[in-house]
Design a protein around this motif. Structure first.
Motif, short mmCIF file in Angstrom:
data_model
loop_
_atom_site.label_atom_id
_atom_site.label_comp_id
_atom_site.label_asym_id
_atom_site.label_seq_id
_atom_site.Cartn_x
_atom_site.Cartn_y
_atom_site.Cartn_z
N PRO A 141 0.88 -0.97 -0.02
CA PRO A 141 0.18 -0.09 0.08
C PRO A 141 0.62 1.30 0.14
O PRO A 141 0.60 2.03 -0.45
N GLU A 142 1.99 1.48 0.48
CA GLU A 142 2.78 2.55 0.92
C GLU A 142 3.06 2.57 -0.49
O GLU A 142 3.76 4.06 -0.68
N PHE A 143 3.60 1.69 -1.12
CA PHE A 143 4.40 1.35 -2.55
C PHE A 143 3.29 2.56 -3.40
O PHE A 143 3.58 3.17 -3.99
N VAL A 144 2.27 2.36 -3.30
CA VAL A 144 0.94 2.04 -4.76
C VAL A 144 1.34 3.73 -3.96
O VAL A 144 1.05 5.00 -5.51
N VAL A 145 0.89 4.20 -3.18
CA VAL A 145 0.87 5.38 -2.51
C VAL A 145 1.39 6.76 -3.06
O VAL A 145 1.82 7.42 -4.16
N LEU A 146 3.30 5.87 -3.29
CA LEU A 146 3.95 7.17 -3.38
C LEU A 146 4.69 6.34 -5.59
O LEU A 146 4.85 7.92 -6.04
N LEU A 147 4.20 5.02 -5.88
CA LEU A 147 4.38 5.47 -6.71
C LEU A 147 3.31 6.37 -7.56
O LEU A 147 3.64 7.02 -8.51
N GLY A 148 2.05 7.16 -7.31
CA GLY A 148 1.08 7.79 -7.49
C GLY A 148 1.23 9.03 -7.85
O GLY A 148 0.87 10.36 -8.64
N GLY A 149 3.37 9.31 -6.91
CA GLY A 149 3.11 10.90 -7.21
C GLY A 149 4.33 10.59 -8.29
O GLY A 149 5.16 11.62 -8.52
N CYS A 150 4.85 9.66 -8.40
CA CYS A 150 6.04 9.36 -9.01
C CYS A 150 5.80 9.74 -11.33
O CYS A 150 3.94 9.05 -11.80
N GLN A 151 6.30 10.34 -11.55
CA GLN A 151 6.19 10.86 -13.32
C GLN A 151 6.05 9.47 -13.85
O GLN A 151 6.18 9.20 -13.84
N ARG A 152 5.03 9.56 -14.65
CA ARG A 152 4.58 8.45 -16.22
C ARG A 152 5.54 8.35 -16.94
O ARG A 152 5.54 9.89 -17.75
N MET A 153 6.15 7.54 -17.51
CA MET A 153 6.99 7.83 -18.65
C MET A 153 5.96 6.94 -20.02
O MET A 153 4.79 7.26 -19.68
N SER A 154 6.38 8.45 -20.76
CA SER A 154 5.89 7.73 -22.18
C SER A 154 5.91 6.42 -22.49
O SER A 154 6.96 6.16 -23.04
N ARG A 155 4.48 5.87 -22.66
CA ARG A 155 5.44 4.18 -23.29
C ARG A 155 5.29 4.46 -25.23
O ARG A 155 4.84 5.13 -26.49
N ARG A 156 6.42 3.51 -25.75
CA ARG A 156 6.50 3.13 -26.76
C ARG A 156 5.94 1.55 -27.56
O ARG A 156 5.54 1.31 -26.60
N PRO A 157 5.78 1.59 -28.18
CA PRO A 157 4.78 0.25 -29.14
C PRO A 157 5.36 -0.55 -28.71
O PRO A 157 5.09 -1.49 -28.32
N TYR A 158 7.14 -0.97 -28.37
CA TYR A 158 7.70 -2.25 -28.26
C TYR A 158 7.42 -2.80 -26.11
O TYR A 158 8.28 -3.58 -26.08
N ASP A 159 7.20 -1.20 -26.03
CA ASP A 159 6.75 -1.82 -24.07
C ASP A 159 6.05 -2.55 -23.78
O ASP A 159 6.15 -2.92 -22.69
N ALA A 160 5.50 -2.72 -24.90
CA ALA A 160 3.87 -3.71 -24.44
C ALA A 160 4.30 -4.59 -24.25
O ALA A 160 4.84 -5.49 -24.14
N TYR A 161 3.93 -5.43 -22.67
CA TYR A 161 3.86 -7.10 -22.67
C TYR A 161 3.23 -8.07 -23.44
O TYR A 161 3.94 -8.99 -22.86
N LEU A 162 2.86 -8.07 -24.56
CA LEU A 162 2.37 -8.55 -25.53
C LEU A 162 3.36 -9.78 -26.08
O LEU A 162 3.63 -9.94 -26.86
N TYR A 163 4.23 -8.70 -25.99
CA TYR A 163 6.05 -8.37 -27.06
C TYR A 163 6.93 -8.41 -26.22
O TYR A 163 7.49 -7.61 -26.65
N ILE A 164 6.81 -10.00 -25.37
CA ILE A 164 8.04 -9.41 -24.31
C ILE A 164 9.57 -10.41 -24.87
O ILE A 164 10.25 -9.83 -24.52
#
Length: 483
Positions: A141-164
């Motif tokens: 829970p504490e980790f998730v709360v702190l994670l919400g304050g971290c800046q989000r990265m811009s996703r690239r197509p090959y980052d999708a978990y469907l294409y490991i």
């Protein structure tokens, strides 16, 4: 009297059997509930780890917790797959797979089925894994709360978990540490230096390429310069002005020459404020070059390799539809952990994905084991060590026909004199030995789909000519081997 004793004995025996059946039944129910609980916990942890991979995490405590969550996640996947495999095996009454193959039977493959049938060991493994996952979730829970304050990265197509196979697997904490180094502000002084140290083919260059592809990193530096040892003295002794805010990546393919490094670092001091340096090496001696704590890359854990191998080998197929292959995949992962590398995982998975037949998988596994044992008997070292030293390997047993010896010399593809030779991929050679060219050729064991798109090319000499007899290695590594 005898009739009474017999009746009492029969009643006691009947009650004892009923007690055992009741206990076994309650154990089964308990195990089902535990498996359901394991799946629920694993789902929650996977969601958090995936979300964390898409954020910039600068808190060192959060990075330590992320590593723990990732370790728990891979362990959970491993145990869940093993238990599913056992259940499917029991349902289908699979005790052993008979293989019509010239290779020796798999002793460990049979042992997997037998070992999985031991209730106590299985129950303990579930219980222990549940404890680890529950502890991880309790601290989440504490980790998730702190994670919400971290800046989000811009996703690239090959980052999708469907294409490991199209994005960098694992290394959750290391990726964040490298990004933090590149993005953090440093006071005006000499350039900050981060050493990245790890064995052959553990993903050092891929880690750097992953970080350099980040939009914030690209906007941070005016240019990114990649150097090797041959460039050190040229830059140090030239009047070249390294202007602008630069990121310089220096690769050491042999042991560190401190004098050359000092001359280069003096030249790098002329770079603009905010410039940074990353060094890549297989040698721990290079750690002392750093102005910050180094990143040490080791081989992936057994649970990580198992997860990666199964994901790549099964591709779009559902592993639950192939219980026998799940067992073979477990043995593959064990062998790759002991003798192989991340490259070996990709090579084997690439071959197996094209033929989801249990006999074919076991045949390839037996070939891998035979080749590893043969080279160990010839040179006294494991295949992974031989690759690191650039020593030639005997892979004749990989081909179904061993009419002609098949030896490879790692990294010879980097020689300009051999670039014009015909190329054949290892997968092509395994699936159809007749594609082997006559004479010398280059064997491509694997080509990475990730930047910097490294190709692992090996020279295969023509063995119709005389060739020096194999000799055991002295244990001394050659100079100039790639990292």
């Amino acid at each position: 009297m005898e009739i009474a004793v017999s009746a009492v004995t029969g009643e006691l025996f009947s009650r004892f059997i009923s007690f055992l059946l009741s206990k076994y039944s309650s154990h089964e129910i308990s195990e089902d509930k535990q498996l359901e609980r394991l799946q629920q916990l694993l789902l929650r942890i996977c969601a958090v780890v995936e979300e964390a991979d898409g954020r910039y995490i600068t808190n060192s405590g959060m990075l330590m917790q992320l590593k723990g969550l990732a370790d728990a996640m891979y362990r959970g996947h491993h145990v869940l797959d093993m238990l599913r495999c056992w259940t499917l095996t029991q349902e289908n009454s699979i005790k052993e797979v008979q293989v019509g193959s010239p290779f020796p039977p798999l002793k460990r493959f049979r042992a997997i089925v037998d070992a999985a049938g031991k209730d106590k060991a299985r129950y303990f493994e579930i219980h222990r894994t549940l404890e680890i996952l529950e502890t991880a979730v309790d601290h989440m829970p504490e980790f998730v709360v702190l994670l919400g304050g971290c800046q989000r990265m811009s996703r690239r197509p090959y980052d999708a978990y469907l294409y490991i196979d199209n994005f960098m697997f694992g290394r959750h904490t290391e990726k964040q540490r490298l990004l933090n180094f590149l993005l953090e502000y440093n006071p005006p002084s000499l350039p900050a230096v981060l050493p990245i140290v790890g064995g052959h083919a553990v993903g050092k260059k891929t880690l750097i390429a992953h970080a350099c592809a980040d939009e914030r990193v690209q906007s941070q530096f005016s240019s990114i310069l990649h150097l090797n040892e041959d460039d050190l003295l040229r830059i140090a002794h030239s009047d070249t002005l390294l202007s602008g805010k630069m990121l310089v990546v220096v690769e050491f393919v042999s042991d560190l020459n401190e004098k050359n490094w000092e001359e280069l670092y003096t030249s790098l001091a002329q770079m603009n404020e905010g410039s940074k340096v990353i060094t890549i090496s297989r040698f721990r001696k290079s750690e002392k070059l750093g102005t910050v704590k180094p990143i040490l890359l080791d081989i992936h854990s057994h649970e990580e390799l198992t997860y990666l191998f199964k994901t790549l080998a099964f591709g779009s197929a559902n592993p639950m539809d192939h219980p026998r292959l799940l067992q073979v995949a477990e043995e593959f992962a064990m062998q790759l952990q002991l003798r192989g590398s991340l490259i070996s995982v990709n090579i084997c998975a690439d071959v197996l994905r094209w033929n989801l037949d249990v006999n074919f998988w076991i045949s390839i596994l037996n070939r891998c084991i035979t080749v590893a044992e043969k080279n160990f008997s010839l040179y006294g070292k494991h295949v992974r060590s031989l690759f690191e030293q650039g020593h030639r390997l005997d892979i004749t047993n990989f081909a179904s026909s061993s009419a002609a010896p098949l030896h490879i010399i790692p990294f010879a593809g980097h020689s300009s004199a051999l670039k014009d030779l015909q190329r054949v991929t290892l997968r092509e050679l395994l699936l159809d030995p007749s594609v082997r060219p006559k004479g010398d050729f280059n064997l491509v064991s694997w080509e990475s789909k990730l930047p910097p798109y490294t190709s692992f090319i090996h020279f295969v000499p023509n063995y119709s000519q005389d060739f020096p007899k194999d000799k055991p290695l002295s244990g001394r590594k050659r100079r100039g081997d790639p990292s």
